[in-house]
Design a protein around this motif. Sequence first.
Motif, mmCIF file in Angstrom:
data_model
loop_
_atom_site.group_PDB
_atom_site.id
_atom_site.type_symbol
_atom_site.label_atom_id
_atom_site.label_comp_id
_atom_site.label_asym_id
_atom_site.label_seq_id
_atom_site.Cartn_x
_atom_site.Cartn_y
_atom_site.Cartn_z
ATOM 1 N N GLN A 96 -16.978 19.461 -22.141
ATOM 2 C CA GLN A 96 -15.208 20.059 -22.129
ATOM 3 C C GLN A 96 -15.606 20.868 -22.848
ATOM 4 O OE1 GLN A 96 -12.000 17.861 -20.952
ATOM 5 N NE2 GLN A 96 -10.561 18.939 -22.437
ATOM 6 N N LYS A 97 -15.865 20.187 -24.380
ATOM 7 C CA LYS A 97 -15.904 20.694 -25.728
ATOM 8 C C LYS A 97 -16.758 21.679 -25.653
ATOM 9 C CE LYS A 97 -15.911 19.114 -30.590
ATOM 10 N NZ LYS A 97 -16.343 18.330 -31.339
ATOM 11 N N ILE A 98 -17.848 21.312 -25.401
ATOM 12 C CA ILE A 98 -18.523 22.804 -25.468
ATOM 13 C C ILE A 98 -18.208 24.235 -25.143
ATOM 14 C CG2 ILE A 98 -21.501 23.561 -24.711
ATOM 15 C CD1 ILE A 98 -22.166 20.349 -25.824
ATOM 16 N N SER A 99 -18.036 23.848 -23.710
ATOM 17 C CA SER A 99 -17.311 24.987 -23.028
ATOM 18 C C SER A 99 -16.320 25.458 -23.370
ATOM 19 C CB SER A 99 -17.584 24.585 -21.303
ATOM 20 O OG SER A 99 -16.610 23.034 -21.239
ATOM 21 N N ASN A 100 -14.982 24.670 -24.408
ATOM 22 C CA ASN A 100 -13.764 25.260 -24.477
ATOM 23 C C ASN A 100 -12.836 25.320 -22.719
ATOM 24 O OD1 ASN A 100 -11.828 25.506 -26.166
ATOM 25 N ND2 ASN A 100 -12.033 27.481 -26.589
ATOM 26 N N LYS A 101 -12.987 24.944 -21.910
ATOM 27 C CA LYS A 101 -12.442 24.373 -20.995
ATOM 28 C C LYS A 101 -12.528 23.512 -20.083
ATOM 29 C CE LYS A 101 -15.213 29.237 -19.082
ATOM 30 N NZ LYS A 101 -16.522 29.350 -17.766
ATOM 31 N N LYS A 102 -10.856 23.306 -19.734
ATOM 32 C CA LYS A 102 -10.860 22.191 -18.765
ATOM 33 C C LYS A 102 -10.474 22.281 -17.493
ATOM 34 C CE LYS A 102 -7.150 18.515 -19.345
ATOM 35 N NZ LYS A 102 -7.691 17.589 -20.740
ATOM 36 N N ILE A 103 -11.494 21.232 -16.565
ATOM 37 C CA ILE A 103 -11.598 21.390 -15.079
ATOM 38 C C ILE A 103 -10.942 20.311 -15.216
ATOM 39 C CG2 ILE A 103 -13.511 22.496 -14.873
ATOM 40 C CD1 ILE A 103 -15.321 20.659 -14.013
ATOM 41 N N ASN A 104 -10.686 20.150 -13.669
ATOM 42 C CA ASN A 104 -10.514 18.668 -13.006
ATOM 43 C C ASN A 104 -11.369 18.128 -12.445
ATOM 44 O OD1 ASN A 104 -8.702 16.986 -11.628
ATOM 45 N ND2 ASN A 104 -9.198 17.808 -9.493
ATOM 46 N N VAL A 105 -11.714 16.465 -12.426
ATOM 47 C CA VAL A 105 -12.463 15.392 -12.832
ATOM 48 C C VAL A 105 -12.565 14.427 -11.836
ATOM 49 C CG1 VAL A 105 -14.305 14.120 -13.552
ATOM 50 C CG2 VAL A 105 -13.466 16.501 -14.767
ATOM 51 N N GLU A 106 -11.937 14.515 -10.867
ATOM 52 C CA GLU A 106 -11.837 13.287 -9.898
ATOM 53 C C GLU A 106 -13.704 12.443 -9.801
ATOM 54 O OE1 GLU A 106 -11.574 12.842 -5.010
ATOM 55 O OE2 GLU A 106 -10.857 14.038 -6.212
ATOM 56 N N TYR A 107 -12.792 11.184 -10.159
ATOM 57 C CA TYR A 107 -14.054 9.743 -10.685
ATOM 58 C C TYR A 107 -13.639 9.147 -8.739
ATOM 59 C CZ TYR A 107 -14.788 10.763 -14.744
ATOM 60 O OH TYR A 107 -15.481 11.397 -15.912
ATOM 61 N N THR A 108 -14.680 9.205 -8.128
ATOM 62 C CA THR A 108 -14.966 8.835 -6.569
ATOM 63 C C THR A 108 -15.012 7.083 -6.688
ATOM 64 O OG1 THR A 108 -17.072 8.938 -6.043
ATOM 65 C CG2 THR A 108 -15.265 10.936 -5.152
ATOM 66 N N GLY A 139 -28.310 19.298 -27.591
ATOM 67 C CA GLY A 139 -29.157 19.681 -26.521
ATOM 68 C C GLY A 139 -27.976 20.124 -25.200
ATOM 69 N N LEU A 140 -26.893 19.294 -24.705
ATOM 70 C CA LEU A 140 -25.812 20.387 -24.210
ATOM 71 C C LEU A 140 -25.731 21.715 -24.814
ATOM 72 C CD1 LEU A 140 -23.608 16.564 -23.671
ATOM 73 C CD2 LEU A 140 -24.950 17.805 -21.791
ATOM 74 N N LYS A 141 -24.936 21.787 -25.478
ATOM 75 C CA LYS A 141 -25.004 23.038 -26.387
ATOM 76 C C LYS A 141 -26.041 23.943 -25.661
ATOM 77 C CE LYS A 141 -22.780 21.764 -30.139
ATOM 78 N NZ LYS A 141 -22.093 22.237 -31.685
ATOM 79 N N THR A 143 -28.522 23.387 -23.239
ATOM 80 C CA THR A 143 -28.361 23.336 -21.867
ATOM 81 C C THR A 143 -26.976 24.284 -21.365
ATOM 82 O OG1 THR A 143 -29.015 20.987 -21.440
ATOM 83 C CG2 THR A 143 -28.204 22.599 -19.308
ATOM 84 N N TYR A 144 -26.460 23.737 -21.909
ATOM 85 C CA TYR A 144 -25.613 25.294 -21.302
ATOM 86 C C TYR A 144 -25.857 26.903 -21.482
ATOM 87 C CZ TYR A 144 -20.048 26.768 -20.991
ATOM 88 O OH TYR A 144 -18.605 27.170 -20.292
ATOM 89 N N GLU A 145 -26.000 26.850 -22.869
ATOM 90 C CA GLU A 145 -25.897 28.686 -23.123
ATOM 91 C C GLU A 145 -27.283 29.133 -22.257
ATOM 92 O OE1 GLU A 145 -24.102 29.906 -25.266
ATOM 93 O OE2 GLU A 145 -23.372 29.212 -25.765
ATOM 94 N N SER A 146 -27.963 28.319 -21.603
ATOM 95 C CA SER A 146 -28.899 28.557 -20.944
ATOM 96 C C SER A 146 -28.548 29.311 -19.902
ATOM 97 C CB SER A 146 -30.645 27.570 -20.983
ATOM 98 O OG SER A 146 -29.467 26.141 -20.197
ATOM 99 N N ILE A 147 -27.585 28.131 -19.443
ATOM 100 C CA ILE A 147 -27.166 28.808 -17.701
ATOM 101 C C ILE A 147 -26.124 29.344 -18.428
ATOM 102 C CG2 ILE A 147 -24.893 27.952 -16.504
ATOM 103 C CD1 ILE A 147 -26.102 24.932 -16.978
ATOM 104 N N LYS A 148 -25.483 29.426 -19.117
ATOM 105 C CA LYS A 148 -24.475 31.491 -19.328
ATOM 106 C C LYS A 148 -25.552 32.700 -19.094
ATOM 107 C CE LYS A 148 -22.044 31.492 -23.701
ATOM 108 N NZ LYS A 148 -21.495 31.316 -24.199
ATOM 109 N N ILE A 149 -27.359 32.969 -19.936
ATOM 110 C CA ILE A 149 -27.768 33.163 -20.153
ATOM 111 C C ILE A 149 -28.554 33.536 -18.129
ATOM 112 C CG2 ILE A 149 -29.978 34.193 -20.867
ATOM 113 C CD1 ILE A 149 -29.355 32.955 -23.067
ATOM 114 N N GLN A 150 -28.863 32.773 -17.525
ATOM 115 C CA GLN A 150 -29.171 32.823 -15.936
ATOM 116 C C GLN A 150 -27.967 33.705 -15.249
ATOM 117 O OE1 GLN A 150 -30.514 28.087 -15.406
ATOM 118 N NE2 GLN A 150 -31.639 28.777 -16.909
#
Length: 152
Positions: A96-108, A139-141, A143-150
């Motif tokens: 959340q911090k890396i993406s600067n976004k907030k999404i709904n997270v559900e724990y089942t 590492g998470l940063k 990974t996030y950057e590589s997804i943005k590029i892809q």
Amino acid sequence: RYYNQDFKLRCAILRFFNVYGPGQKGNFFIPKVIYSFYKDQELKLNSPDIKRDFIYIDDIIDSIKKAMDYTKTSFEIFNIATGKAISVKQIVSMAQKISNKKINVEYTFERKEVENIYANITKAKKVLGFVAKTSLDKGLKKTYESIKIQSR
């Protein structure tokens, strides 16, 4: 071990724990979390308290190189990890911090899982001189950057 015993082939078995990084399929935990934040999609996970030992792909490559250079004995088994467990909830928070976004997270809580899995890396440190160098945050940063590029 069979090849070592019968053919005198030197070998090392590397037991990797929870590898992640750029290019990993989205059905694995970390890319699933990262993709959900990147695409602003709801995320369904089992439990926030489950802890795992995550290791970045560059550190895996380093461990392979170190094992290939190791020639003192003919057969060894090494745990390759960070030696630290981090919770699902902490990974989600970091994403959340890396993406600067907030999404709904559900724990089942659909299935019971082993709560805390991390490696004893003493032997890899002592024998190979291996220590993971990539922090989870870095590492998470990456990974996030590589997804943005892809995704462009």
